[in-house]
Motif scaffolding. Structure first.
Motif, mmCIF file in Angstrom:
data_model
loop_
_atom_site.group_PDB
_atom_site.id
_atom_site.type_symbol
_atom_site.label_atom_id
_atom_site.label_comp_id
_atom_site.label_asym_id
_atom_site.label_seq_id
_atom_site.Cartn_x
_atom_site.Cartn_y
_atom_site.Cartn_z
ATOM 1 N N PRO A 192 0.817 -1.227 0.000
ATOM 2 C CA PRO A 192 0.000 0.000 0.000
ATOM 3 C C PRO A 192 0.844 1.268 0.000
ATOM 4 N N LEU A 193 2.071 1.177 0.518
ATOM 5 C CA LEU A 193 3.013 2.291 0.494
ATOM 6 C C LEU A 193 4.378 1.691 0.166
ATOM 7 N N VAL A 194 4.952 2.093 -0.966
ATOM 8 C CA VAL A 194 6.147 1.439 -1.476
ATOM 9 C C VAL A 194 7.397 2.198 -1.042
ATOM 10 N N PRO A 195 8.270 1.572 -0.230
ATOM 11 C CA PRO A 195 9.538 2.229 0.123
ATOM 12 C C PRO A 195 10.520 2.155 -1.039
ATOM 13 N N VAL A 196 11.091 3.295 -1.421
ATOM 14 C CA VAL A 196 12.058 3.321 -2.519
ATOM 15 C C VAL A 196 13.358 3.918 -2.008
ATOM 16 N N PRO A 197 14.513 3.404 -2.468
ATOM 17 C CA PRO A 197 15.801 3.927 -2.007
ATOM 18 C C PRO A 197 15.968 5.399 -2.397
ATOM 19 N N LEU A 198 16.286 6.211 -1.433
ATOM 20 C CA LEU A 198 16.436 7.652 -1.629
ATOM 21 C C LEU A 198 17.580 7.948 -2.596
ATOM 22 N N GLY A 199 17.287 8.745 -3.628
ATOM 23 C CA GLY A 199 18.308 9.172 -4.571
ATOM 24 C C GLY A 199 18.574 8.192 -5.688
ATOM 25 N N PHE A 200 17.819 7.090 -5.773
ATOM 26 C CA PHE A 200 18.010 6.086 -6.827
ATOM 27 C C PHE A 200 16.714 5.902 -7.605
ATOM 28 N N ASP A 201 16.861 5.556 -8.863
ATOM 29 C CA ASP A 201 15.696 5.225 -9.686
ATOM 30 C C ASP A 201 16.115 4.135 -10.667
ATOM 31 N N ALA A 202 16.226 2.927 -10.139
ATOM 32 C CA ALA A 202 16.816 1.812 -10.878
ATOM 33 C C ALA A 202 15.980 1.416 -12.096
ATOM 34 N N ARG A 203 16.668 0.835 -13.086
ATOM 35 C CA ARG A 203 16.001 0.300 -14.277
ATOM 36 C C ARG A 203 15.683 -1.174 -14.065
ATOM 37 N N PHE A 204 14.484 -1.564 -14.477
ATOM 38 C CA PHE A 204 14.061 -2.961 -14.382
ATOM 39 C C PHE A 204 13.676 -3.493 -15.763
ATOM 40 N N GLN A 205 13.841 -4.798 -15.929
ATOM 41 C CA GLN A 205 13.240 -5.521 -17.046
ATOM 42 C C GLN A 205 12.336 -6.601 -16.461
ATOM 43 N N PHE A 206 11.243 -6.881 -17.157
ATOM 44 C CA PHE A 206 10.309 -7.906 -16.718
ATOM 45 C C PHE A 206 10.017 -8.862 -17.866
ATOM 46 N N VAL A 207 9.569 -10.050 -17.499
ATOM 47 C CA VAL A 207 9.051 -10.996 -18.486
ATOM 48 C C VAL A 207 7.685 -11.456 -17.986
ATOM 49 N N HIS A 208 6.710 -11.458 -18.869
ATOM 50 C CA HIS A 208 5.355 -11.855 -18.499
ATOM 51 C C HIS A 208 5.315 -13.351 -18.211
ATOM 52 N N GLU A 209 4.442 -13.748 -17.305
ATOM 53 C CA GLU A 209 4.334 -15.165 -16.942
ATOM 54 C C GLU A 209 4.036 -16.042 -18.159
ATOM 55 N N ASP A 210 3.240 -15.533 -19.097
ATOM 56 C CA ASP A 210 2.949 -16.306 -20.310
ATOM 57 C C ASP A 210 4.188 -16.456 -21.184
ATOM 58 N N ASP A 211 4.989 -15.387 -21.286
ATOM 59 C CA ASP A 211 6.214 -15.459 -22.085
ATOM 60 C C ASP A 211 7.250 -16.351 -21.423
ATOM 61 N N ALA A 212 7.356 -16.302 -20.090
ATOM 62 C CA ALA A 212 8.294 -17.180 -19.387
ATOM 63 C C ALA A 212 7.946 -18.641 -19.652
ATOM 64 N N THR A 213 6.656 -18.941 -19.611
ATOM 65 C CA THR A 213 6.203 -20.314 -19.868
ATOM 66 C C THR A 213 6.463 -20.711 -21.316
ATOM 67 N N ALA A 214 6.175 -19.816 -22.257
ATOM 68 C CA ALA A 214 6.391 -20.112 -23.673
ATOM 69 C C ALA A 214 7.874 -20.354 -23.960
ATOM 70 N N ALA A 215 8.742 -19.583 -23.316
ATOM 71 C CA ALA A 215 10.178 -19.774 -23.506
ATOM 72 C C ALA A 215 10.617 -21.129 -22.969
ATOM 73 N N MET A 216 10.070 -21.546 -21.826
ATOM 74 C CA MET A 216 10.401 -22.862 -21.277
ATOM 75 C C MET A 216 9.903 -23.986 -22.180
ATOM 76 N N ILE A 217 8.725 -23.798 -22.767
ATOM 77 C CA ILE A 217 8.197 -24.797 -23.704
ATOM 78 C C ILE A 217 9.123 -24.921 -24.908
ATOM 79 N N LEU A 218 9.557 -23.783 -25.466
ATOM 80 C CA LEU A 218 10.448 -23.800 -26.626
ATOM 81 C C LEU A 218 11.790 -24.434 -26.269
ATOM 82 N N ALA A 219 12.276 -24.177 -25.049
ATOM 83 C CA ALA A 219 13.525 -24.798 -24.605
ATOM 84 C C ALA A 219 13.382 -26.314 -24.488
ATOM 85 N N THR A 220 12.167 -26.770 -24.234
ATOM 86 C CA THR A 220 11.903 -28.211 -24.102
ATOM 87 C C THR A 220 11.785 -28.898 -25.448
#
Length: 348
Positions: A192-220
């Motif tokens: 409900p209230l997100v603590p963020v490190p003071l003075g930083f604004d980090a970059r994130f990358q995400f992968v959707h749960e459907d894409d993570a699953t599809a990638a695992m299927i292709l790896a199989t």
């Protein structure tokens, strides 16, 4: 070609989703889903086998079924889902050791697919803009899931030297988000209230749960690909994420973030470790060239699209108030800058 597939961690959300998706492939003759507790969700046509991968019995299951492909989905990211950090480490590290020992003795196993994590790269201010699969972390993860993932990958590399005949694909997934999955990062942005490190604004990358699953299927089912980073295109910063999630933020000095993290962890709202707090300050970037050129996978969701799909299913931090994240995040940015100037003055 995979015919008889054994999937670990099938009672967990991502493992169950993978089993359901794999069940739609008619070329797969049989799927064995292994876990210590029965799944509460559908696992498609996979046959559930109640077994602990920490027990050598897993080798007998492989031999009796003639398993040719092992998919290791049971590297657990959140200790609160397993009963604590000790159990998490046992499942992740000891479980992987026993599973690989069984694979090494097996005459039928010809392929191993491992769900790993970008957490193996750690997070530090000295990191490159983008990690390729051949790069080593500047600072190794010291605790929790990241440290476990480093150890798991070490055991997999050792296995590959002992069994060079077994094809290996190991996917280093960016933080997985989506409407249904629960991880440390999804719990964090649901606060409900997100603590963020003071003075930083980090970059994130995400992968959707459907894409993570599809990638695992292709790896199989596809050709072996070795180690591959998997992430959606683009980046989001912490403040952009909180705005999309419609969450107010509170800037905290990085030195005090551990105290805040302990409070949040004890409340049961989210899992925090020192490595996760460092990640929130410095972020991480993944080069996904091999994902396209070797694995030949193209995610359906970008990083922003994946996070927006996750955020659409969040309850507002303040019921009935939309857009609160944008307003408070803007205010927090100004507050952070002002506090940063104060801290600069009082530092010796």
């Amino acid at each position: 070609m995979a015919k008889v597939v054994l999937v670990t961690g099938v009672s967990r959300y991502l493992g169950g989703l993978y089993a359901r998706r794999l069940s739609t492939d008619p070329s797969i003759e049989r799927i064995l889903g292994v876990d210590v507790v029965p799944p509460k969700h559908s696992i498609g046509r996979a046959e559930f086998v109640r077994a602990d991968i920490r027990n050598p019995m897993i080798g007998r299951i492989m031999a009796q079924a003639g398993v040719d492909t092992v998919v290791h989905m049971n590297v657990i990211a959140t200790p609160k889902d397993t009963g604590g950090r000790v159990t998490q480490k046992e499942i992740n590290v000891i479980g992987t050791m026993q599973l690989l020992a069984a694979c090494q003795k097996s005459e039928s196993v010809s392929r191993l697919v491992v769900k790993s994590s970008a957490a193996v790269y750690g997070s530090s201010p000295r990191d490159p803009a983008m990690f390729t699969e051949d790069m080593n972390p500047k600072t190794l993860p010291r605790t929790g899931f990241g440290k476990d993932s480093v150890e798991v990958e070490g055991y997999v590399r050792g296995f590959s030297r002992r069994r060079p005949d077994v094809e290996i694909t190991m996917l280093r997934l960016a933080n997985v988000v989506g409407p249904s999955i629960h991880t440390a990062i999804t719990d964090y942005f649901a606060l409900p209230l997100v603590p963020v490190p003071l003075g930083f604004d980090a970059r994130f990358q995400f992968v959707h749960e459907d894409d993570a699953t599809a990638a695992m299927i292709l790896a199989t089912t596809g050709p072996p690909a070795g180690i591959v980073n998997v992430a959606g295109d683009g980046f989001l910063t912490v403040t952009q994420c909180t705005a999309i999630a419609r969450r107010p933020v509170v800037p905290v000095p990085l030195q005090a973030a551990g105290v805040i993290g302990n409070i949040v962890r004890r409340s049961g709202l989210a899992d925090f470790s020192s490595d996760q707090l460092t990640f929130l300050a410095f972020g991480r970037g993944l080069d996904t060239s091999r994902m396209r050129s070797v694995l030949e996978f193209e995610p359906h969701f970008t990083t922003r699209g994946a996070f927006e799909d996750y955020a659409r299913h969040l309850r507002p931090a303040v019921p009935g108030v939309e857009g609160v994240g944008e307003v408070v995040s803007d205010a927090a940015g100004g507050t952070a800058a002002a506090l940063s100037r104060v801290f600069d003055r009082i530092q010796p």
